[in-house]
Design a protein around this motif. Structure first.
Motif, PDB file in Angstrom:
ATOM      1  N   UNK A  12       0.824  -1.207   0.000  1.00 49.46           N
ATOM      2  CA  UNK A  12       0.000   0.000   0.000  1.00 49.46           C
ATOM      3  C   UNK A  12       0.857   1.255   0.000  1.00 49.46           C
ATOM      4  N   UNK A  13       2.070   1.142   0.518  1.00 50.91           N
ATOM      5  CA  UNK A  13       2.965   2.301   0.608  1.00 50.91           C
ATOM      6  C   UNK A  13       3.738   2.541  -0.683  1.00 50.91           C
ATOM      7  N   UNK A  14       3.933   1.483  -1.452  1.00 44.48           N
ATOM      8  CA  UNK A  14       4.795   1.543  -2.632  1.00 44.48           C
ATOM      9  C   UNK A  14       4.415   2.648  -3.623  1.00 44.48           C
ATOM     10  N   UNK A  15       3.145   2.844  -3.969  1.00 42.08           N
ATOM     11  CA  UNK A  15       2.805   3.896  -4.948  1.00 42.08           C
ATOM     12  C   UNK A  15       3.160   5.309  -4.497  1.00 42.08           C
ATOM     13  N   UNK A  16       3.273   5.516  -3.191  1.00 43.86           N
ATOM     14  CA  UNK A  16       3.635   6.841  -2.687  1.00 43.86           C
ATOM     15  C   UNK A  16       5.141   7.094  -2.804  1.00 43.86           C
ATOM     16  N   UNK A  17       5.919   6.003  -2.914  1.00 37.21           N
ATOM     17  CA  UNK A  17       7.373   6.145  -2.944  1.00 37.21           C
ATOM     18  C   UNK A  17       7.905   6.140  -4.370  1.00 37.21           C
ATOM     19  N   UNK A  18       7.402   5.225  -5.185  1.00 35.75           N
ATOM     20  CA  UNK A  18       7.825   5.143  -6.590  1.00 35.75           C
ATOM     21  C   UNK A  18       6.586   5.333  -7.459  1.00 35.75           C
ATOM     22  N   UNK A  19       6.526   6.442  -8.148  1.00 35.41           N
ATOM     23  CA  UNK A  19       5.310   6.815  -8.886  1.00 35.41           C
ATOM     24  C   UNK A  19       5.116   5.980 -10.150  1.00 35.41           C
ATOM     25  N   UNK A  20       6.167   5.832 -10.933  1.00 37.12           N
ATOM     26  CA  UNK A  20       6.043   5.163 -12.231  1.00 37.12           C
ATOM     27  C   UNK A  20       6.850   3.870 -12.229  1.00 37.12           C
ATOM     28  N   UNK A  21       6.218   2.808 -11.794  1.00 36.96           N
ATOM     29  CA  UNK A  21       6.889   1.515 -11.790  1.00 36.96           C
ATOM     30  C   UNK A  21       6.612   0.795 -13.102  1.00 36.96           C
ATOM     31  N   UNK A  22       7.651   0.273 -13.719  1.00 34.33           N
ATOM     32  CA  UNK A  22       7.435  -0.418 -14.993  1.00 34.33           C
ATOM     33  C   UNK A  22       6.669  -1.724 -14.799  1.00 34.33           C
ATOM     34  N   UNK A  23       5.778  -2.022 -15.723  1.00 37.03           N
ATOM     35  CA  UNK A  23       5.023  -3.269 -15.689  1.00 37.03           C
ATOM     36  C   UNK A  23       5.700  -4.248 -16.644  1.00 37.03           C
TER      37      UNK A  23
END
Length: 880
Positions: free
Chosen positions: A477-488
């Protein structure tokens, strides 16, 4: 979770608590790890709290009026307390609190007005008159009783300005401190802390609400600190020998008196601390060589054993004093991969008291004692600085220049505090929750080479976010606040990798060709052959810590390691990275299999296993952003963008195989390296343009040079070979600091001439004949001072030897040193031995040559090789 359930029980059915009245409460200070707040104001001050103690429980209200203002809370509190008393029994209520009894009479609870007595299940009282029964109440709690106590201490403190509120306020005999009085007592007659010498201390983290630093380095690192814990006191000295140093004796005597608090009881000193006994006995107190006893006033011991941890904590909580000395850095070095905060024995005792030993070292020095007024006003305190930062980011309050300068230390302390992982402690979970909220509210800088982090605030947020993620109960849940554009990236399932290792004296990374995206987690099945045998999984190839850099192009630490202590491990890394296994020294396995549940395929070429056709058609386009090229003696790790168009990895392999064999050749070693060297090209490294080690680190902008064969033969690879040369240097023939950046260049010259066919004059601008002669002349004109004999000037000495005797002479010298023993430790001794050894190899007396360079050649060295003909026409004759 247990504290959350307790809170829900206590606050059941209560939507709000109205504190808008004339009653002014005190701010409660939560000390024990089992204490948790029930009500807080917007400034973070606690107005109501509860705690477990021993087998019992306690609820504390910041004003006695709250006993009647919040009847619903009191009923809940009684029911919660009953849970530890068997849901039955009599609730005793102090006689003056009849209205509280009236509020409870409508319930099935049995109440009794009067003083505290044996046989009660719960007792309710104000905080002003418990002094006479304080010990009985503590025993009552420990045995499983329940206590509700209410009152404020601010009025009492005004009426008793000379007294210690924490120690002497009656209510506190059961349960924002200015430490000015404490420091004045402790520092009486102390102007400085003299810790000069060989004793290496650890840094102390001062994190408790009632803990305070006493002695710090100019960088703000504490090495002596104190704290209140319950009714007692503690002083931590981060090296046990400080307890017995004459230069610190005044402070130690003050400390023992501060801990004793005028009780003049017995001071118990651990028997192995005989020297400390001699110093502390000067206090005039009854100092005894003894192990821990409950009847002591103060106990003096080291931090190296936690055998009586609970007893010592209880001793201090109930009024004892503790003087404890010891460091944690040696424990950290001998327990790699272990958590110093949670596993070091001393911290088992100290963490609850608001003090912790860290694994980093502090050298000795002469440190000024703090100026108390300034220290109380401007000194660094972890909790208050954290609160100031929260006010800064949430309310826009400006930080002073001093506070700005404290942000880096705050980041370090937040990181260390979070590593305590005290999830059963409300104090810990509240800090974790606070920092989690800050990460979500403020955001984290999206650090990269195009978006570098420069400000202290951004650095702190980057630091906090990284550490919060590691200990968060819900990192996804915290990850999107730390790294905005994560590659899929596309993944593969149940990838099987064969692992072989035959390590000698050093650990070794073993590549898997697999990658994890940022925040991606996976399970790895581990073969039983390596479980519990000090093997590790490493995520990420970038192992440099760049925290000291002024500008950051990535987070300071972006790799993670996990011990393989069971047959299936779960791993993840906030920043993602290539997956490695790390084989410890003296390990031998052959093609054992690991299975990675989910991962991303990385471009990975391995000589002898990967075909060029497969590389071109499939492997080089694998989706991971990091790629590896593994050859006979070296592995190159670089961003995948640099290899997408690489058509002939086999030709690159051919070049590096030749280079590495030649490096071994000059070093007089077997052509096959016992451990393959590694290059890692990173966006930012810890020092220099490149630096040696395992792996050798270089900047990403230089990565193409590693695989551009045509350019290598045209312009050379001086820097890369220079670092490989560093890895070949050996202390027996090194004369630091003179030759540190010199003898590594022997390999640069050798490889450029023997493999790349580039003359030394063309291999590096400093190697032209003109520059070489100019340096030599300047050195001689300057008096041949060895302080100036370094780097290129020192290299000229070796070049003159090489040009006369060839490379074979060096190979023979290096070979002799492989089996040599009894080599001197000092430069002068080693230089004489080198002159003797080289002379014997070439059958010439080289003493005149080395003396001409200013080497400290001794008469006995000249005597040893006097039978050899002198090298009389050496190049330095012209400068005689």
């Amino acid at each position: 979770m247990a504290r959350e359930q307790d809170y829900c029980t206590l606050m059941s059915g209560l939507q709000e608590l109205d504190f808008q009245a004339e009653a002014v409460p005190s701010d409660l200070v939560l000390i024990g790890e089992h204490a948790f707040p029930l009500a807080m104001n917007p400034r973070g001050q606690v107005l109501m709290a509860a705690s477990h103690y021993g087998q019992g429980r306690i609820v504390v209200l910041g004003h006695e009026e709250y006993l009647t203002r919040f009847p619903g809370l009191i009923k809940n509190a009684v029911m919660w307390l009953m849970q530890c008393t068997g849901d039955s029994g009599i609730v005793g209520i102090k006689g003056s609190l009849r209205s509280v009894a009236d509020n409870l009479n409508c319930s099935p609870i049995k109440t009794e007005l009067g003083d505290f007595r044996d046989g009660l299940a719960i007792y309710i009282t104000d905080a002003y008159s418990v002094e006479t029964c304080a010990k009985d109440l503590i025993a009552f709690l420990k045995a499983g009783g329940g206590l509700i106590i209410a009152g404020q201490a601010w009025s009492w403190s005004y009426d008793h300005p000379q007294e210690n509120t924490i120690r002497n306020f009656p209510g506190n005999k059961v349960i924002g401190k200015d430490f000015k009085d404490d420091l004045e007592f402790l520092l009486q007659g102390v102007s400085e802390f003299d810790t000069k010498g060989r004793d290496i201390a650890s840094e102390v983290m001062v994190h408790g609400p009632l803990a305070f630093p006493i002695a710090v380095t100019p960088a703000g690192k504490a090495f002596i600190a104190g704290a209140y814990y319950g009714q007692g006191r503690v002083i931590l000295v981060s090296h046990e020998w400080y307890l017995s140093r004459d230069s610190l004796s005044t402070f130690m005597i003050n400390a023992i008196k501060w801990l004793d608090e005028g009780q003049t009881g017995a001071i118990g000193i651990l028997p192995k601390l005989k020297a400390a006994h001699a110093v502390l006995s000067k206090s005039g107190l009854d100092c005894q060589m003894t192990g821990f006893r409950e009847d002591l006033s103060v106990y003096v011991c080291t931090s190296y054993s936690d055998a009586q941890c609970a007893e010592i904590q209880e001793f201090v909580a109930e009024g004892g004093g503790l003087l404890i000395g010891g460091h944690a850095w040696y424990w950290a070095q001998t327990h790699p991969g272990c958590n110093v905060l949670t596993e070091c024995p001393g911290n088992h005792i100290l963490n609850k008291m608001g003090l912790s030993l860290l694994g980093n070292t502090l050298g000795g020095g002469l440190y000024k004692a703090p100026e108390i007024e300034h220290w109380c006003r401007e000194g660094y305190y972890f909790r208050s600085m954290l609160q100031r930062f929260v006010e800064h980011v949430r309310q826009g309050q400006e930080l002073t220049d001093h506070e700005q300068g404290c942000l880096k230390q705050l980041g370090c302390d937040c990181a260390n505090y979070l590593r305590m992982c005290s999830y059963d402690s409300a104090a810990y979970t509240s800090v974790l929750a606070l920092l989690t909220d800050i990460v979500k509210e403020v955001g984290v800088p999206q650090v990269s080479s195009n978006c570098p982090v420069k400000s202290a605030k951004d650095r702190l947020m980057l630091h906090i976010a990284t550490e919060v993620y590691k200990v968060s109960p819900n990192p996804d849940a915290l990850l999107p606040y730390i790294i905005k554009d994560r590659p899929d990236l596309p993944t593969v399932s149940n990838a099987r990798v064969r692992i072989s290792a035959n390590t000698e004296a050093h650990k070794e990374w073993i590549s898997t060709g697999l990658y994890l995206s940022p925040g991606m987690k996976t399970f790895i099945t581990i073969p039983p052959e390596i479980v519990g045998k000090n093997w590790q999984v490493q995520l990420g190839c970038q192992t440099d810590n760049i925290d000291r850099a002024n500008i950051l192009k990535r987070a300071p630490v972006v790799h993670e390691r996990f011990h393989l202590d069971k047959e299936m491990v779960q791993v993840r890394n906030l920043w993602g990275g290539l997956i490695y296994l790390i084989a410890p020294p003296q390990s031998k396995v052959d093609r054992v299999e690991i299975v990675v549940q989910v991962s991303v395929q990385a471009p990975y070429f391995k000589s002898g296993e990967t075909s060029v056709a497969d590389w071109v058609s499939r492997i080089r386009s694998a989706p991971a952003p990091w790629a590896e090229l593994e050859f006979e003696n070296i592995i190159i790790t670089l961003e995948s963008q640099f290899i997408r168009n690489l058509d002939r990895p086999d030709e690159v392999a051919k070049l590096w195989d030749a280079i590495m064999r030649s490096i071994a050749d000059l070093a007089a070693k077997p052509a096959k390296f016992p451990r393959k060297e590694r290059f890692v090209a990173d966006v930012q490294i810890s020092s220099g343009f490149m630096h040696s080690g395992y792996p050798i680190m270089m900047h990403s902008i230089s990565a193409p040079e590693l695989i551009n064969i045509e350019e290598a033969y045209k312009s050379g690879l001086w820097g890369q070979i220079h670092e490989l040369g560093h890895n070949q240097q050996r202390g027996v023939w090194e004369f630091p600091p003179h030759t540190t950046e010199c003898t590594c260049n022997l390999w640069s010259v050798y490889i450029h001439e023997e493999v790349l066919r580039l003359n030394r004059a063309n291999a590096h601008p400093n190697m032209t004949l003109e520059n070489r002669q100019a340096r030599t002349k300047m050195y001689c004109n300057g008096g041949k001072d060895l302080n100036s004999w370094s780097v290129w000037t020192a290299l000229e000495t070796y070049m003159q030897l090489q040009e006369k005797f060839g490379w074979d002479a060096f190979k023979k010298v290096f070979a002799i040193y492989h089996d040599m023993s009894g080599v001197p430790n000092d430069n002068a001794g080693k230089m004489n031995l080198y002159a003797e050894t080289f002379s014997k190899v070439v059958n010439l007396n080289l003493c005149p040559f080395f003396k001409a360079w200013g080497w400290p050649i001794q008469p006995n060295t000249e005597e040893k090789i006097s039978h050899l003909p002198e090298w009389s026409d050496h190049p330095m004759v012209q400068y005689a």
